[in-house]
Enzyme design. Structure first.
Site, mmCIF file in Angstrom:
data_model
loop_
_atom_site.group_PDB
_atom_site.id
_atom_site.type_symbol
_atom_site.label_atom_id
_atom_site.label_comp_id
_atom_site.label_asym_id
_atom_site.label_seq_id
_atom_site.Cartn_x
_atom_site.Cartn_y
_atom_site.Cartn_z
ATOM 1 N NE ARG A 55 38.483 84.004 -19.643
ATOM 2 C CZ ARG A 55 39.728 83.612 -19.383
ATOM 3 N NH1 ARG A 55 40.713 84.491 -19.354
ATOM 4 N NH2 ARG A 55 40.004 82.341 -19.176
ATOM 5 C CB SER A 151 41.598 82.940 -15.767
ATOM 6 O OG SER A 151 42.934 82.630 -15.492
ATOM 7 C CG ASP A 304 45.638 82.536 -12.264
ATOM 8 O OD1 ASP A 304 45.612 81.471 -11.621
ATOM 9 O OD2 ASP A 304 45.239 82.613 -13.444
ATOM 10 C CG ASP A 306 41.599 80.254 -12.690
ATOM 11 O OD1 ASP A 306 42.601 80.990 -12.696
ATOM 12 O OD2 ASP A 306 41.276 79.541 -13.655
ATOM 13 C CG ASP A 308 44.488 78.517 -14.580
ATOM 14 O OD1 ASP A 308 44.816 79.644 -14.160
ATOM 15 O OD2 ASP A 308 43.791 78.352 -15.610
ATOM 16 N NE ARG A 309 46.900 82.354 -17.125
ATOM 17 C CZ ARG A 309 47.122 82.960 -18.289
ATOM 18 N NH1 ARG A 309 48.186 83.717 -18.435
ATOM 19 N NH2 ARG A 309 46.293 82.819 -19.290
ATOM 20 C CD GLU A 404 54.007 84.122 -23.226
ATOM 21 O OE1 GLU A 404 54.440 85.003 -22.467
ATOM 22 O OE2 GLU A 404 52.844 84.104 -23.642
ATOM 23 C CE LYS A 417 46.140 78.705 -17.815
ATOM 24 N NZ LYS A 417 45.302 78.217 -18.913
#
Length: 594
Positions: A55, A151, A304, A306, A308-309, A404, A417
């Site tokens: 990344r 992400s 978010d 992509d 996944d959050r 978290e 996730k």
């Protein structure tokens, strides 16, 4: 000023290999302009392949994300997979991408590298959210998976996330093995992607996998009739990312009335024009809350870029919005999952849930009170997912795990996730709470009364000097300054007595005599966790300090707990002050405090 010999060699090697006209010209311009400082930044240190894959900033050079780096990474990954995964060529690789600049190009180059080595490629067509890739790896029994995404990073970044054959993000030793394989396969073999779709080995399973994903997601829905009847209103934002069509379909699967989208952020846009940081954690919910105020919504949901959050907010009785932390959402999800499991009649002792070591200890408290197993692991879903798989092998059911940083895992189909799954699970949960005359926030207060009050205070210090960071942590390991073979950590903070220390850098855990070896694996960077307690009222804190693998930060994760919320709330700022002034010596070390 001329380049030194070693840097000149790196530049010349780039110019020899690069067949992308844009990035090649970029390096040629810097070379001709004798911009040694920029060439040093881009060329000297190669972008490192680790457990998070790759990344970084998109630009020309060995330190950046570009065609060359993606080709080399794919060639190395392909060689490693062929060597280490049985029947890898016939099982194939899953490749997907999001909407960022160059994402489609990077995905096609990845596919081309595998195809050129006779490996089957399941190349997803169009934009997909990240969870589709691990889901597809599992469903198709693929040898590995690659998702091109950065992400929630800024717009100039992109990334290369790798999933192993177990459909979980890679961990050691595969990260080091892949990294070595990349360095052994640096000569690019492919640059063209025009003919990949004509290859009989390039297979399109996109729609089939989407249908399978939503079918699996629907099994998590346990109250469709109640969902269909609710009067609750939801707003959802995709943060200029890919989640909108997936969220629309997910709401339909759960029988929920259509949410109101944040139109300004609904369409995928790699420039993220309305947010400085495309991250729901970084104050990116303003437009969503404004939309919710306009339409009278009860809750705001956010994914978010992509998808996944997941983040959420609730309209309070006074009209003010309550933003939930990742730990608060994790607590709400834990009790929701536990209640559903309990009503199933299955043995509680066979239920397990997972959270990262920097997440709230409230789930640990709940597990002790209710009798289910709580498993702690290192930060990141690569560890959460693998821990869940290990627990399954030991005979446990693991319906939930979280960290978290607003990452939540549901069910057994995806050990990663999933922001879409989290969104509809949250919606279904608050629908059930509404039926009981409750809200998410009021239910959270009930949980505090039952299991104890927990409050977090997480932030970071900025430090651009690795040597200074090393000095700070070395001092924490020898706090009394005595010459000794064993470490001596701080014994008190803000009037509390340190009761245990776990150092996952040097491999020490005071709570695990006689070996004093931690049960968790070692961290790649500095990471020390302290637990401390008041000798008078029993108020406790957990304080974890660790370095970031991608940013110049010393992060701290602080949580206080006790029976008196006001005591906990007043304690946390005092801990932060002493952490900064005494432990970190922020002024002396010129640390920036966020």
């Amino acid at each position: 000023m001329t380049l030194d010999t070693s840097l000149k060699a790196l530049v010349e090697e780039w110019l020899r290999l690069d067949q992308n006209e844009v990035t090649k010209a970029e390096v040629q311009r810097l070379y001709a302009a004798k911009d040694n400082a920029e060439l040093e930044r881009r060329m000297r240190k190669r972008i490192e392949f680790g457990t998070a894959g790759l990344r970084g900033r998109m630009a020309a050079g060995w330190a950046c994300m570009n065609d060359m780096i993606v080709i080399q990474a794919s060639q190395g990954l392909c060689a490693y997979v062929l060597q280490n995964v049985r029947d890898a060529a016939s099982r194939g690789v899953v490749v997907g991408h999001d909407h960022r600049h160059n994402s489609e190009r990077f995905a096609q180059l990845t596919a081309a590298a595998f195809l050129s080595n006779g490996v089957k490629v399941y190349l997803h067509r169009g934009l997909v959210h990240t969870p589709i890739v691990p889901f597809s790896v599992k469903r198709l029994n693929a040898a590995c998976g690659v998702m091109i995404t950065a992400s929630h990073n800024p717009k100039q970044d992109n990334g290369y996330k790798v999933y192993w054959e177990n459909a979980v993000q890679i961990i050691e030793p595969h990260d080091k093995g892949i990294s070595a394989s990349i360095k052994a396969n640096l000569e690019p073999q492919i640059w063209q992607t025009d003919s990949i779709h004509n290859s009989p080995l390039c297979i399109d399973k996109t729609e089939e996998m989407k249908e399978a994903y939503f079918s699996a997601l629907s099994t998590l829905c346990l109250q469709r009739p109640l969902n269909e009847q609710t009067s609750l209103k939801f707003v959802s934002t995709s943060m200029h990312g890919v989640s909108h069509p997936f969220m629309t379909r997910a709401f339909e699967q759960f029988g929920l009335s259509a949410f109101t989208p944040v139109t300004e952020q609904q369409i995928p846009d790699p420039d993220f024009p309305t947010v400085k940081f495309p991250n729901p954690e970084e104050k990116g919910m303003d437009l969503a809350i404004s939309t919710a105020n306009e339409c009278g919504a009860d809750y705001v949901l956010a994914q978010d870029p992509d998808a996944d959050r997941f983040a959420a907010a609730e309209r309070g009785k006074d009209g003010k919005w309550i933003m939930f932390t990742g730990d608060q959402l994790g607590t709400l999800f834990t009790t929701s999952v536990f209640d559903k499991y309990k009503t199933s009649g299955k043995p509680i002792e066979k239920l397990a849930m997972v959270a990262s070591t920097v997440s709230s200890k409230m789930i640990e408290s709940m597990a002790k009170a209710e009798g289910f197993k709580f498993a702690e692991c290192l930060t990141g879903f690569k560890f959460i997912g693998n821990t869940a798989l290990k627990l399954e092998q030991e005979g446990y059911q693991v319906p939930f795990g979280y960290e978290e940083a607003i990452g939540f895992m549901f069910g057994s189909e995806i050990r990663d996730k999933d922001g879409v799954a989290a969104s509809v699970m949250f919606a279904e949960m608050v629908v059930a709470l509404r039926r009981q005359g409750k809200t998410a926030s009021s239910h959270l207060q009930e949980l505090y009364k039952k299991y104890g009050f927990f409050q977090t205070s997480n932030s970071y210090f900025i430090c651009n000097e690795p040597a200074t960071i090393d000095k700070i942590f070395a001092r924490m390991r020898n706090y009394d300054g005595a010459v000794s073979a064993s470490p001596s950590y701080p014994k008190k903070i803000a009037g509390l007595t340190v009761t245990s220390v776990r150092d996952l850098t040097v491999g020490y855990d005071s709570a695990n005599p006689p070996s004093y070896k931690p049960t968790l694996p070692l961290s790649s960077g500095h990471m020390i966790q302290f637990r401390a307690e008041s000798p008078t009222d029993g108020t406790k804190i957990t304080l974890t300090t660790r370095t970031s693998g991608t940013e110049p930060k010393i992060k701290y994760y602080l949580e206080g707990s006790g029976n008196d919320a006001s005591q906990v709330a007043s304690l946390l700022p005092r801990v932060v002050v002493e952490l900064a002034n005494e432990w970190m010596q922020a002024k002396e070390n010129q640390l920036g405090l966020q």
